[in-house]
Every structure is written in C-alpha cells, then in structure tokens.
Design an enzyme around this catalytic site. Structure first.
Site, short mmCIF file in Angstrom:
data_model
loop_
_atom_site.label_atom_id
_atom_site.label_comp_id
_atom_site.label_asym_id
_atom_site.label_seq_id
_atom_site.Cartn_x
_atom_site.Cartn_y
_atom_site.Cartn_z
N SER A 128 0.83 -1.21 0.00
CA SER A 128 0.00 0.00 0.00
C SER A 128 0.87 1.25 0.00
CB SER A 128 -0.86 -0.02 1.27
OG SER A 128 -1.50 1.21 1.47
N TYR A 153 -2.27 -1.36 11.01
CA TYR A 153 -2.49 -1.86 9.64
C TYR A 153 -1.32 -1.46 8.74
CZ TYR A 153 -3.91 -2.03 4.82
OH TYR A 153 -3.91 -2.27 3.46
N LYS A 157 1.91 -3.70 6.61
CA LYS A 157 2.38 -3.64 5.21
C LYS A 157 3.89 -3.39 5.17
CE LYS A 157 -1.53 -4.49 3.29
NZ LYS A 157 -1.78 -5.87 2.88
P1 NAD Z 1 -11.02 -7.40 1.13
O1 NAD Z 1 -11.26 -7.41 2.59
O2 NAD Z 1 -12.18 -7.15 0.23
O3 NAD Z 1 -10.34 -8.77 0.68
C1 NAD Z 1 -9.47 -9.50 1.51
C2 NAD Z 1 -9.97 -10.93 1.57
O4 NAD Z 1 -9.09 -11.70 2.39
C3 NAD Z 1 -11.38 -11.06 2.16
O5 NAD Z 1 -12.20 -11.78 1.27
C4 NAD Z 1 -11.16 -11.82 3.48
O6 NAD Z 1 -12.25 -12.67 3.77
C5 NAD Z 1 -9.88 -12.58 3.17
N1 NAD Z 1 -9.06 -12.94 4.35
C6 NAD Z 1 -8.65 -12.12 5.37
N2 NAD Z 1 -7.92 -12.82 6.24
C7 NAD Z 1 -7.84 -14.10 5.78
C8 NAD Z 1 -7.22 -15.29 6.26
N3 NAD Z 1 -6.55 -15.31 7.41
N4 NAD Z 1 -7.34 -16.42 5.53
C9 NAD Z 1 -8.04 -16.42 4.37
N5 NAD Z 1 -8.66 -15.32 3.87
C10 NAD Z 1 -8.56 -14.18 4.58
O7 NAD Z 1 -9.85 -6.34 0.85
P2 NAD Z 1 -9.32 -5.73 -0.52
O8 NAD Z 1 -9.71 -4.31 -0.58
O9 NAD Z 1 -9.66 -6.61 -1.66
O10 NAD Z 1 -7.77 -5.76 -0.24
C11 NAD Z 1 -6.95 -6.82 -0.68
C12 NAD Z 1 -5.54 -6.56 -0.23
O11 NAD Z 1 -5.08 -5.32 -0.73
C13 NAD Z 1 -5.35 -6.49 1.29
O12 NAD Z 1 -4.11 -7.08 1.61
C14 NAD Z 1 -5.31 -5.00 1.55
O13 NAD Z 1 -4.58 -4.70 2.72
C15 NAD Z 1 -4.58 -4.51 0.31
N6 NAD Z 1 -4.85 -3.11 0.01
C16 NAD Z 1 -6.13 -2.69 -0.11
C17 NAD Z 1 -6.40 -1.35 -0.37
C18 NAD Z 1 -7.81 -0.85 -0.45
O14 NAD Z 1 -8.01 0.36 -0.28
N7 NAD Z 1 -8.80 -1.68 -0.71
C19 NAD Z 1 -5.33 -0.45 -0.56
C20 NAD Z 1 -4.01 -0.93 -0.46
C21 NAD Z 1 -3.79 -2.27 -0.17
C1 WQD Z 2 -9.73 9.25 0.87
C2 WQD Z 2 -9.93 10.74 1.10
C3 WQD Z 2 -10.28 11.38 3.39
C4 WQD Z 2 -14.16 9.42 3.87
C5 WQD Z 2 -7.08 4.38 3.15
C6 WQD Z 2 -6.01 3.71 3.97
C7 WQD Z 2 -4.86 3.33 3.09
C8 WQD Z 2 -5.33 2.51 1.89
C9 WQD Z 2 -6.48 3.14 1.18
C10 WQD Z 2 -5.07 0.19 2.34
C11 WQD Z 2 -9.19 11.26 2.33
C12 WQD Z 2 -11.50 11.68 2.54
C13 WQD Z 2 -12.97 9.89 3.34
C14 WQD Z 2 -15.18 10.37 4.20
C15 WQD Z 2 -13.76 12.15 3.43
N1 WQD Z 2 -5.80 1.23 2.26
N2 WQD Z 2 -12.77 11.23 3.12
N3 WQD Z 2 -14.93 11.70 3.97
O1 WQD Z 2 -7.43 7.44 3.88
O2 WQD Z 2 -6.49 7.75 1.54
O3 WQD Z 2 -6.52 5.52 2.54
O4 WQD Z 2 -7.51 3.49 2.12
O5 WQD Z 2 -3.90 0.07 2.29
O6 WQD Z 2 -3.98 2.61 3.89
O7 WQD Z 2 -5.57 4.60 4.96
O8 WQD Z 2 -8.65 6.52 1.84
O9 WQD Z 2 -10.99 6.48 1.10
O10 WQD Z 2 -10.49 6.66 3.58
O11 WQD Z 2 -10.02 8.58 2.10
O12 WQD Z 2 -13.57 13.34 3.22
O13 WQD Z 2 -16.24 10.02 4.72
O14 WQD Z 2 -11.32 10.98 1.34
O15 WQD Z 2 -10.05 12.41 4.30
O16 WQD Z 2 -8.71 12.52 2.01
P1 WQD Z 2 -7.24 6.93 2.53
P2 WQD Z 2 -10.12 6.99 2.18
#
Ligand code: NAD
Ligand code: WQD
Length: 344
Positions: A128, A153, A157
């Site tokens: 991330s 969290y 990462k």
């Molecule tokens: P998500 O929660 O939709 O998907 C993650 C999946 O992993 C879920 O289906 C959950 O049931 C499964 N899971 C969790 N722990 C598990 C375990 N111990 N064994 C088996 N399955 C398990 O999340 P996502 O948004 O699809 O994110 C996927 C990956 O990307 C995550 O590692 C997340 O940290 C990373 N990521 C997400 C974002 C975001 O904003 N969505 C941003 C950056 C990184």
């Molecule tokens: C985006 C922008 C908020 C909600 C998070 C995690 C990051 C990554 C992605 C996994 C920001 C603003 C939000 C609301 C708002 N995940 N906002 N009102 O914070 O950039 O990142 O998700 O790795 O680790 O921290 O994403 O979608 O929460 O916010 O104004 O109700 O929207 O302040 O500027 P963020 P977000």
C-alpha cells in the site's frame, strides 16, 4: 493442448481479489481461490461465473491455520504463482485491535511463504502507498523513504515488505513483487462485482455511493483547509480493474524472469484528485446531487499523495487506462445493482 498455469489467489472473494480472478481467467490462467470469508461472501463465486462463464475453484481456508495451509499447498503441486490479497485492512479497527491485525496479517503471510518454500513460485503481494506516509516529494517514487507507520495496519504492510525482501534474498525458489496500491475504487464494468464494505464505509467512494443511494444521510468532507488548490485532501485513485490487470502484468514479468529476487512497484494513475473533485466527478456521471458538508480533519489523514508510476510502465508494461469518471460511473452502477441484488 497447452495446460493453463494455476495461480493461487488468497483473498480471492474480496474486493480486489475478485476483480483479479476475472482478469486472470481472461488472460488464460487457472485461478484457485482460497478465502476464509471473514470479509467477503461466497456468492462472489456466482458473480464471477456470470461475468466469465467459468466457476472458479474455491476453497474455504484460513491461512492462519499453519497445517491446513501447508496441506493445501502440498496438495496443489501445479500452483506456479501466488497472489496474496488475504489480510485485514480497516485502518481504524487496527488501531483499536492491533493484535487482531498483527496476527492475521503476519501469520497468513508467514504460513504461506513457509508452505511455498520448497518449490519455484512467483509471488505477488498487496502492499500500500500507506508505507510512504506524507512524502516530501510528489509524485512519490518507489525509492522514497518509508515513514513511521500511522497505524498497526500500515505497519503490517511495512513489515510484510521486509519479510518478503528478506525471504526472497535467501530463497532460490521465490521471486516476489510487492505492489504498492494507491487508492483502489470503482467496480467491474458489468456491475456484477465491486466493493462490499461491512457496516459504515470508512473509505470515500463507497461512502459517496451509499449516501447518493440513500443508505447514508450525508457525507462529511474531512477538512477543506489543507494546503491544496481547493483545500481538500488529494489522493491517487486507481480503478480496480486497472489494478487487477497490474497483477496479471506482474505474474507475466515474473514468468519472463524480468524480476529476480524482489521488487516493489507503485500502482496508481500518477494523477492526484481532491475529495471535492471526486464528488464533482460523481455528480457529473451519476446525475445525482450529493448531500455533503465540510467537517473537520480526520486524525491521521495525510494531506496529499500521488504516485510516480514510470517503473511499472517500464518493467511490467502496465499503465492505468481508466480515469476518475470511469471509476465513479462503475462504483455507482455497482451500488445501484446492489439495490435489486443484495449480496450478504
Ligand atoms: P477485502 O477485505 O475485500 O479482501 C481481503 C480478503 O481476504 C477477504 O475476502 C477476506 O475474507 C480474506 N481474508 C482475510 N484474512 C484471511 C485469512 N486469514 N485467511 C483467508 N482469507 C482471509 O480487501 P481488498 O480491498 O480486496 O484488499 C486486498 C488486499 O489489498 C489487502 O491485503 C489489503 O490490505 C490490500 N490493500 C487494499 C487497499 C484498499 O483500499 N482496498 C489499498 C491498499 C492495499
Ligand atoms: C480518501 C480521502 C479522506 C471518507 C485508506 C487507507 C490506506 C489505503 C487506502 C489500504 C481522504 C477523505 C474519506 C469520508 C472524506 N488502504 N474522506 N470523507 O485514507 O487515503 O486511505 O484506504 O492500504 O492505507 O488509509 O482513503 O478512502 O479513507 O479517504 O472526506 O467520509 O477521502 O479524508 O482525504 P485513505 P479513504
């Protein structure tokens, strides 16, 4: 007849995982999903079938169970690639329950790496942009320093990246890519899969679409007094379908031996959008007027970030193709689909 390459997709019923399964099928791979359904629904398998005509292989497995994970890998000798999405991802919850996050995100990773250690595997990990904190230079490139994590969290990462780098260094079998996603949003063009937040969404785009559909009363914009052109925070939003394709491109690069050992890549569009710009894009494509107010800053938010994305283009041959309006249009179509077809 050529045999399809088997790719293990952990967390494959989740948001990004499900879109990646669709792209893997389109690219001629055989994805094998494992998920413990802690944050997703098994109904996503049917949705993937509706899109692709293929019922993907699914195994209910908790990767924190070391023996079950080892047995699973041992019983699937043809798996040549792993895309590891499975993790907990809610920043606020990780502050309240750090051990829940450290246990799940580390045990799952180390169990998987241990189980795969004896065979050649191409490994792609979900990292991330949170590892950068508030960078000093924008766009932020992969060699920018990692900043102290804002949350448990985020720390999972950072440490996971170190675990992967150290493991790749001493392993003859594992070549690893960490993808540092910026802000994934949007849904598949079919509107059959998308993000399914549990409870009140913490992220901007699901909060916008749930407000517009009437599930939430009003969106609060967290601050309009930042040092940005319109005062609201800036992020690099990336369409989930583009992001899914970055995983296919990463596997290809690993198969072609373009990566030896360990590499990290930024996966974003390279363009920043403010919260107010996101709202305007949503209003334009949906024709809806969004109910929102300006509130105070959210603790822990960084002011602005967008990615330098040249490395992915040069080495993976991948670049984002979809823009902010595509992201908002697809997110809205998915929210509207859920009204008639709730997935729980
Ligand atoms: P998500 O929660 O939709 O998907 C993650 C999946 O992993 C879920 O289906 C959950 O049931 C499964 N899971 C969790 N722990 C598990 C375990 N111990 N064994 C088996 N399955 C398990 O999340 P996502 O948004 O699809 O994110 C996927 C990956 O990307 C995550 O590692 C997340 O940290 C990373 N990521 C997400 C974002 C975001 O904003 N969505 C941003 C950056 C990184
Ligand atoms: C985006 C922008 C908020 C909600 C998070 C995690 C990051 C990554 C992605 C996994 C920001 C603003 C939000 C609301 C708002 N995940 N906002 N009102 O914070 O950039 O990142 O998700 O790795 O680790 O921290 O994403 O979608 O929460 O916010 O104004 O109700 O929207 O302040 O500027 P963020 P977000």
């Amino acid at each position: 007849m050529s045999v399809k390459k088997q790719i293990l997709v952990t967390g494959g019923t989740g948001y990004i995982g499900s879109h990646t399964v669709v792209e893997l099928l389109a690219a001629g791979y055989e994805p094998i999903i494992v998920d413990n359904l802690s944050n997703s629904s098994a109904k996503i398998i049917d949705q993937i079938e509706k899109i692709t005509g293929v019922v993907p292989v699914f195994h209910h497995l908790d990767l924190c169970d070391e023996k079950a994970t080892r047995d699973f890998i041992d019983n699937h000798p043809a798996i040549s690639g792993v895309i590891h999405f499975a993790a907990f991802k809610a920043v606020g919850e990780s502050v309240a329950e750090p051990l829940k996050y450290y246990k799940n995100n580390f045990y799952s990773l180390t169990n998987l790496l241990t189980a795969c250690a004896e065979r050649p595997v191409n490994f792609v990990f979900s990292s991330s942009c949170t590892v950068y904190g508030q960078p000093n230079h924008l766009p932020v490139a992969e060699d920018a320093p990692v900043q102290p994590a804002e949350s448990p969290y985020g720390n999972t990462k950072q440490v996971a990246e170190e675990i992967l780098r150290d493991t790749a260094k001493v392993s003859k079998n594992l070549n690893i890519i960490s993808l540092r996603y910026f802000n994934p949003v949007g849904a598949h063009a079919s509107a059959l899969i998308g993000e399914l937040p549990l409870g009140i969404p913490q992220n901007l785009v699901p909060f916008i679409t749930q407000t517009a559909i009437g599930k939430r009363e009003s969106l609060t914009v967290f601050g309009d007094d930042y040092n940005t052109p319109d005062g609201s925070c800036i992020r690099d939003y990336i369409h989930v379908v583009d992001l899914a394709k970055a995983h296919v491109a990463s596997l290809r690069a690993l198969e072609l031996n373009k990566i030896s050992n360990y590499e990290v890549f930024n996966i974003g569009t390279g363009k920043g959008s403010s919260v107010l710009e996101v709202i305007k894009a949503f209003e334009r494509v949906s024709g809806e007027k969004l109910n929102y107010t300006i509130g105070s800053r959210r603790p822990g938010d960084i002011e602005q970030i967008w990615g330098e994305v040249k490395k992915a283009e040069q080495i993976l041959g991948w670049k984002a193709e979809l823009g902010l309006e595509d992201m908002m249009r697809s997110a809205w179509a998915w929210e509207e689909y859920l009204v008639e077809h709730p997935i729980v």
